[in-house]
Design a protein around this motif. Structure first.
Motif, PDB file in Angstrom:
ATOM      1  N   TYR A 132       2.711   3.398 -12.132  1.00 43.87           N
ATOM      2  CA  TYR A 132       1.454   2.817 -12.050  1.00 43.87           C
ATOM      3  C   TYR A 132       1.098   1.990 -10.526  1.00 43.87           C
ATOM      4  O   TYR A 132      -0.016   2.435 -10.296  1.00 43.87           O
ATOM      5  N   LEU A 133       2.169   1.443 -10.157  1.00 40.91           N
ATOM      6  CA  LEU A 133       1.964   0.760  -8.914  1.00 40.91           C
ATOM      7  C   LEU A 133       1.757   1.803  -7.747  1.00 40.91           C
ATOM      8  O   LEU A 133       1.031   1.356  -6.753  1.00 40.91           O
ATOM      9  N   LYS A 134       2.389   2.907  -7.837  1.00 37.12           N
ATOM     10  CA  LYS A 134       1.959   3.919  -6.780  1.00 37.12           C
ATOM     11  C   LYS A 134       0.779   4.576  -6.694  1.00 37.12           C
ATOM     12  O   LYS A 134       0.669   5.225  -5.920  1.00 37.12           O
ATOM     13  N   ARG A 135      -0.008   4.422  -7.868  1.00 37.53           N
ATOM     14  CA  ARG A 135      -1.603   4.594  -7.730  1.00 37.53           C
ATOM     15  C   ARG A 135      -2.166   3.633  -6.930  1.00 37.53           C
ATOM     16  O   ARG A 135      -3.367   3.984  -6.738  1.00 37.53           O
ATOM     17  N   MET A 136      -1.727   2.481  -6.865  1.00 43.54           N
ATOM     18  CA  MET A 136      -2.904   1.306  -6.257  1.00 43.54           C
ATOM     19  C   MET A 136      -2.738   1.327  -4.930  1.00 43.54           C
ATOM     20  O   MET A 136      -1.818   1.944  -4.253  1.00 43.54           O
ATOM     21  N   PHE A 137      -3.751   0.650  -4.322  1.00 45.91           N
ATOM     22  CA  PHE A 137      -3.800   0.407  -3.078  1.00 45.91           C
ATOM     23  C   PHE A 137      -3.499  -1.002  -2.442  1.00 45.91           C
ATOM     24  O   PHE A 137      -3.815  -1.989  -3.427  1.00 45.91           O
ATOM     25  N   PHE A 138      -3.056  -1.304  -1.361  1.00 43.95           N
ATOM     26  CA  PHE A 138      -2.674  -2.694  -1.003  1.00 43.95           C
ATOM     27  C   PHE A 138      -3.246  -2.819   0.474  1.00 43.95           C
ATOM     28  O   PHE A 138      -3.196  -2.083   1.327  1.00 43.95           O
ATOM     29  N   ASP A 139      -3.534  -4.209   0.536  1.00 47.54           N
ATOM     30  CA  ASP A 139      -3.893  -4.552   1.958  1.00 47.54           C
ATOM     31  C   ASP A 139      -2.863  -4.811   2.801  1.00 47.54           C
ATOM     32  O   ASP A 139      -1.426  -4.698   2.296  1.00 47.54           O
ATOM     33  N   SER A 140      -2.935  -5.014   4.109  1.00 47.13           N
ATOM     34  CA  SER A 140      -1.754  -5.205   4.892  1.00 47.13           C
ATOM     35  C   SER A 140      -1.375  -6.363   5.400  1.00 47.13           C
ATOM     36  O   SER A 140      -0.432  -6.934   6.209  1.00 47.13           O
ATOM     37  N   ILE A 141      -1.879  -7.399   4.407  1.00 50.00           N
ATOM     38  CA  ILE A 141      -1.682  -8.751   4.948  1.00 50.00           C
ATOM     39  C   ILE A 141      -0.382  -9.161   4.227  1.00 50.00           C
ATOM     40  O   ILE A 141      -0.430  -9.926   2.920  1.00 50.00           O
ATOM     41  N   ASN A 142       0.603  -9.181   4.979  1.00 50.40           N
ATOM     42  CA  ASN A 142       1.829  -9.869   4.659  1.00 50.40           C
ATOM     43  C   ASN A 142       2.789 -10.367   5.695  1.00 50.40           C
ATOM     44  O   ASN A 142       3.880 -11.161   5.587  1.00 50.40           O
ATOM     45  N   TYR A 143       2.316 -10.073   7.022  1.00 52.54           N
ATOM     46  CA  TYR A 143       2.734 -10.662   8.154  1.00 52.54           C
ATOM     47  C   TYR A 143       3.987 -10.294   8.610  1.00 52.54           C
ATOM     48  O   TYR A 143       4.356 -10.866   9.584  1.00 52.54           O
ATOM     49  N   ARG A 144       5.018  -9.546   8.002  1.00 58.21           N
ATOM     50  CA  ARG A 144       6.009  -8.950   8.484  1.00 58.21           C
ATOM     51  C   ARG A 144       6.285  -7.450   8.420  1.00 58.21           C
ATOM     52  O   ARG A 144       6.257  -6.722   7.258  1.00 58.21           O
ATOM     53  N   THR A 145       6.525  -6.929   9.501  1.00 62.99           N
ATOM     54  CA  THR A 145       6.487  -5.583   9.645  1.00 62.99           C
ATOM     55  C   THR A 145       7.452  -5.100   8.717  1.00 62.99           C
ATOM     56  O   THR A 145       7.485  -3.832   8.083  1.00 62.99           O
ATOM     57  N   GLU A 146       8.948  -5.632   8.596  1.00 62.28           N
ATOM     58  CA  GLU A 146       9.813  -5.179   7.634  1.00 62.28           C
ATOM     59  C   GLU A 146       9.432  -5.015   6.120  1.00 62.28           C
ATOM     60  O   GLU A 146       9.867  -4.151   5.501  1.00 62.28           O
ATOM     61  N   ASN A 147       8.427  -5.956   5.911  1.00 60.41           N
ATOM     62  CA  ASN A 147       8.100  -5.997   4.298  1.00 60.41           C
ATOM     63  C   ASN A 147       7.309  -5.177   4.324  1.00 60.41           C
ATOM     64  O   ASN A 147       7.080  -4.345   3.051  1.00 60.41           O
ATOM     65  N   LEU A 148       6.366  -4.669   5.234  1.00 60.61           N
ATOM     66  CA  LEU A 148       5.273  -3.654   5.211  1.00 60.61           C
ATOM     67  C   LEU A 148       6.143  -2.238   5.070  1.00 60.61           C
ATOM     68  O   LEU A 148       5.353  -1.409   4.423  1.00 60.61           O
ATOM     69  N   THR A 149       7.043  -2.124   5.904  1.00 54.52           N
ATOM     70  CA  THR A 149       7.815  -0.777   6.060  1.00 54.52           C
ATOM     71  C   THR A 149       8.384  -0.717   4.505  1.00 54.52           C
ATOM     72  O   THR A 149       8.440   0.405   3.965  1.00 54.52           O
ATOM     73  N   ALA A 150       8.985  -1.651   3.993  1.00 52.71           N
ATOM     74  CA  ALA A 150       9.701  -1.734   2.463  1.00 52.71           C
ATOM     75  C   ALA A 150       8.572  -1.074   1.467  1.00 52.71           C
ATOM     76  O   ALA A 150       8.827  -0.640   0.820  1.00 52.71           O
ATOM     77  N   LEU A 151       7.428  -1.804   1.552  1.00 50.28           N
ATOM     78  CA  LEU A 151       6.281  -1.464   0.534  1.00 50.28           C
ATOM     79  C   LEU A 151       5.948   0.113   0.830  1.00 50.28           C
ATOM     80  O   LEU A 151       5.825   0.676  -0.160  1.00 50.28           O
ATOM     81  N   ILE A 152       5.775   0.647   1.964  1.00 47.96           N
ATOM     82  CA  ILE A 152       5.656   2.063   2.261  1.00 47.96           C
ATOM     83  C   ILE A 152       6.639   3.013   1.431  1.00 47.96           C
ATOM     84  O   ILE A 152       6.471   3.997   0.969  1.00 47.96           O
ATOM     85  N   GLU A 153       7.853   2.441   1.776  1.00 46.28           N
ATOM     86  CA  GLU A 153       9.036   3.394   1.552  1.00 46.28           C
ATOM     87  C   GLU A 153       8.811   3.105  -0.181  1.00 46.28           C
ATOM     88  O   GLU A 153       9.467   4.235  -0.881  1.00 46.28           O
ATOM     89  N   MET A 154       8.864   2.030  -0.732  1.00 44.93           N
ATOM     90  CA  MET A 154       8.506   2.149  -2.316  1.00 44.93           C
ATOM     91  C   MET A 154       7.515   3.044  -2.688  1.00 44.93           C
ATOM     92  O   MET A 154       7.809   3.555  -3.972  1.00 44.93           O
ATOM     93  N   LEU A 155       6.755   3.165  -2.134  1.00 46.39           N
ATOM     94  CA  LEU A 155       5.393   3.758  -2.533  1.00 46.39           C
ATOM     95  C   LEU A 155       5.717   5.221  -2.662  1.00 46.39           C
ATOM     96  O   LEU A 155       5.020   6.369  -3.065  1.00 46.39           O
ATOM     97  N   GLY A 156       6.476   5.734  -1.488  1.00 44.03           N
ATOM     98  CA  GLY A 156       7.151   7.164  -1.525  1.00 44.03           C
ATOM     99  C   GLY A 156       6.496   7.976  -0.572  1.00 44.03           C
ATOM    100  O   GLY A 156       5.659   7.441   0.237  1.00 44.03           O
ATOM    101  N   PRO A 157       6.491   9.149  -0.459  1.00 43.77           N
ATOM    102  CA  PRO A 157       5.863  10.054   0.572  1.00 43.77           C
ATOM    103  C   PRO A 157       4.339   9.803   0.310  1.00 43.77           C
ATOM    104  O   PRO A 157       3.715   9.836  -0.602  1.00 43.77           O
ATOM    105  N   GLY A 158       3.753   9.792   1.591  1.00 46.95           N
ATOM    106  CA  GLY A 158       2.473   9.303   1.584  1.00 46.95           C
ATOM    107  C   GLY A 158       1.974   7.836   1.447  1.00 46.95           C
ATOM    108  O   GLY A 158       0.935   7.653   1.530  1.00 46.95           O
ATOM    109  N   GLY A 159       2.981   7.071   1.284  1.00 44.28           N
ATOM    110  CA  GLY A 159       2.689   5.574   0.879  1.00 44.28           C
ATOM    111  C   GLY A 159       1.798   5.057   1.950  1.00 44.28           C
ATOM    112  O   GLY A 159       1.089   4.172   1.686  1.00 44.28           O
ATOM    113  N   GLU A 160       1.967   5.375   3.359  1.00 45.54           N
ATOM    114  CA  GLU A 160       1.013   4.611   4.200  1.00 45.54           C
ATOM    115  C   GLU A 160      -0.354   4.771   4.053  1.00 45.54           C
ATOM    116  O   GLU A 160      -1.239   4.047   4.457  1.00 45.54           O
ATOM    117  N   ASP A 161      -0.536   5.964   3.196  1.00 41.97           N
ATOM    118  CA  ASP A 161      -2.241   6.305   3.111  1.00 41.97           C
ATOM    119  C   ASP A 161      -2.674   5.224   1.946  1.00 41.97           C
ATOM    120  O   ASP A 161      -3.842   5.120   1.734  1.00 41.97           O
TER     121      ASP A 161
END
Length: 346
Positions: A271-300
């Motif tokens: 269910y989480l992978k269906r959601m959208f997320f804003d980019s407000i977390n101030y750390r590139t490594e956190n944003l990278t981890a979020l994208i990886e958690m979402l899987g292929p196409g997570g950056e979209d």
């Protein structure tokens, strides 16, 4: 700054009619006069009784002047902003009063966006404490042709008073799903606030807000609400709070709780992978981890946001001409990603 095509999905304003309302109030939420005659915002639960927050936060035209919003956008290279009313929305009103106020605010939001030449699009405010009225307001806006300016709604987590997973909201979710509107879930009340005394606004905003978003989104998942409304387009504020970092634990805990597991069609992470997320977390490594958690196409599913006009440059007065450190940090966080990923988010 980001390229001129950047769209800011997390940007607020206190519309003029709302400022009038806050200035007229005598209890929280309200706008009060500071010792130098300046406006000060006192809106958070318990803010007026905690010694380190009672004075509120100073606010100026950047909170309510559309011209200031556009100058902020120009200063930071933002082409389009998805504008939403800032918290606490209509949460403090009686249902009938909220239903009337929602119409006024949504009409004003439409007019503001219409006058911006396409630079501002809007999120509507709903009287969720009166679900039938909220669904009716969605239908009214569609009939009035507001879809050219109003692209979704911003929802606080209290819902009709029992949280976002309350079945009383089903008619609202059904209408939102049918219209294909974005649903921006945003905190206000905080979770764990009993631990934050003596720390000013810092812990309430840094911890209480994302904990609230985390709890609301997790309850939408485990309640089965998202099985009933699989087409809801959910955008979580502040990169989803802490839920992306706890989703593996939630998967495991649900799997071992058969009563919950058997009522869900999927593991919570799906269910989480269906959601959208804003980019407000101030750390590139956190944003990278979020994208990886979402899987292929997570950056979209990561959308650029600034949280303007909150977190202005400390001690500055000429805000329109000044880079905002908080916004610059968010831009840099996205800018440090691979070029193709950065371009998708911006």
């Amino acid at each position: 700054p980001p390229p001129a095509t950047a769209v800011d999905v997390h940007s607020h304003a206190y519309l003029s009619s709302y400022m009038d309302l806050l200035r007229a109030r005598t209890s929280v939420p309200r706008v009060v006069q500071g010792p130098a005659g300046e406006d000060r915002l006192v809106i958070l639960p318990g803010e007026d009784v905690e010694a380190t927050t009672a004075a509120g936060r100073p606010i100026g035209p950047e909170y309510f002047d559309v011209g200031e919003k556009l100058r902020f956008m120009d200063r930071h290279g933002i082409a389009t902003t998805l504008l939403s009313l800032a918290n606490p929305w209509l949460d403090f009103m009686e249902p009938e009063e909220a239903a009337v106020a929602a119409k006024v605010l949504n009409d004003e939001m439409h007019d503001v966006c219409e006058a911006s030449g396409g630079r501002l699009l809007g999120l509507a405010t709903l009287p969720t404490q009166a679900p039938a009225a909220a669904a009716a307001e969605l239908r009214r806006m569609r009939a009035a042709g507001y879809s050219r300016t109003i692209k979704g709604v911003i929802l606080g987590t209290s819902g009709a008073g029992k949280g976002m997973d309350d079945p009383a909201l089903d008619e609202v979710y059904a209408e939102l799903e049918e219209q294909g509107m974005l649903v921006f879930i945003h905190p206000h009340h905080g979770v764990g606030t009993e631990h934050f005394h003596g720390a000013g606004h810092a812990l309430f905003l840094a911890l209480g807000f994302p904990f609230e978003t985390t709890t609301a989104a997790a309850r939408l998942i485990v309640s089965g609400t998202l099985d009933r409304f699989p087409g809801l387009k959910l955008l979580l504020a502040h990169s989803g709070g802490t839920l992306p970092w706890l989703i593996g634990r939630l998967d495991s805990c649900v799997m071992h709780d058969l009563a919950i597991a058997q009522r869900l069609e999927h593991a919570p992470s799906e269910y989480l992978k269906r959601m959208f997320f804003d980019s407000i977390n101030y750390r590139t490594e956190n944003l990278t981890a979020l994208i990886e958690m979402l899987g292929p196409g997570g950056e979209d599913r990561i959308l650029f946001g600034t949280d303007n006009p909150f977190f202005p440059p400390p001690g500055e007065s000429a805000l329109a001409d000044t880079p905002w450190p908080s916004t610059v940090r968010i831009i840099d966080t996205v800018g440090e990603l691979a070029d193709a990923t950065r371009d998708k988010i911006l």
